[in-house]
Design a protein around this motif. Structure first.
Motif, PDB file in Angstrom:
ATOM      1  N   ALA A  49       0.839  -1.204   0.000  1.00  0.00           N
ATOM      2  CA  ALA A  49       0.000   0.000   0.000  1.00  0.00           C
ATOM      3  C   ALA A  49       0.870   1.249   0.000  1.00  0.00           C
ATOM      4  CB  ALA A  49      -0.934  -0.011   1.199  1.00  0.00           C
ATOM      5  N   LEU A  50       1.945   1.233   0.783  1.00  0.00           N
ATOM      6  CA  LEU A  50       2.852   2.385   0.812  1.00  0.00           C
ATOM      7  C   LEU A  50       3.581   2.554  -0.518  1.00  0.00           C
ATOM      8  CD1 LEU A  50       4.312   2.115   4.419  1.00  0.00           C
ATOM      9  CD2 LEU A  50       2.663   3.777   3.543  1.00  0.00           C
ATOM     10  N   GLY A  52       2.343   1.712  -3.392  1.00  0.00           N
ATOM     11  CA  GLY A  52       1.329   2.261  -4.299  1.00  0.00           C
ATOM     12  C   GLY A  52       1.110   3.743  -4.084  1.00  0.00           C
ATOM     13  N   LEU A  53       1.048   4.169  -2.823  1.00  0.00           N
ATOM     14  CA  LEU A  53       0.892   5.598  -2.541  1.00  0.00           C
ATOM     15  C   LEU A  53       2.113   6.391  -2.984  1.00  0.00           C
ATOM     16  CD1 LEU A  53      -0.842   5.556   0.959  1.00  0.00           C
ATOM     17  CD2 LEU A  53      -1.815   6.255  -1.235  1.00  0.00           C
ATOM     18  N   LEU A  56       1.909   6.778  -6.696  1.00  0.00           N
ATOM     19  CA  LEU A  56       0.902   7.783  -7.014  1.00  0.00           C
ATOM     20  C   LEU A  56       1.445   9.193  -6.794  1.00  0.00           C
ATOM     21  CD1 LEU A  56      -2.099   8.118  -7.822  1.00  0.00           C
ATOM     22  CD2 LEU A  56      -2.605   8.197  -5.387  1.00  0.00           C
ATOM     23  N   ALA A  57       2.169   9.393  -5.692  1.00  0.00           N
ATOM     24  CA  ALA A  57       2.750  10.711  -5.409  1.00  0.00           C
ATOM     25  C   ALA A  57       3.794  11.088  -6.456  1.00  0.00           C
ATOM     26  CB  ALA A  57       3.364  10.716  -4.018  1.00  0.00           C
TER      27      ALA A  57
END
Length: 122
Positions: A49-50, A52-53, A56-57
């Protein structure tokens, strides 16, 4: 031709199936190959999840930088194409005659008054 042969030829006619090579087992394996699955380990889930974030950033920052660069290049292009031309101030612009304007007279048309039955509803 017998009755049995004619009945069989009607039910088992030739049908072209381009995916007939793949059996249902192979199709299930291919479908499972491309389906995203979350891992069961909680730490691995948090890590993914991190990631993926973070991705995205990075994409967001990259797109903002590309957009800003495009705007800056457009402004520089505009300034470069106008170099050497005299700038027109607001006072000079007011005194110049615009050849594309159509001169004429106009008259203000007032909004018609409402009939008496609708005026009482206001």
């Amino acid at each position: 031709m017998s009755a049995h042969a004619s009945r069989k030829s009607r039910t088992s006619g030739f049908r072209f199936n381009p995916f007939g090579i793949l059996s249902s087992l192979h199709r299930r394996r291919l479908a499972n190959l491309f389906t995203p699955r979350r891992p069961r380990a909680p730490l691995l889930r948090v890590a993914l999840a991190l990631v993926g974030l973070g991705l995205l950033a990075v994409l967001l920052i990259f797109s903002v930088l590309i957009g800003g660069a495009m705007l800056a290049i457009g402004l520089l292009w505009r300034l470069w194409s106008r170099r050497g031309r005299p700038t027109v101030s607001a006072s000079d612009h007011a005194t110049t005659i615009d050849n594309t304007a159509i001169e004429g007279q106009f008259q203000v048309v007032r909004k018609p008054a409402l009939p008496a039955r609708f005026a009482s509803m206001r």
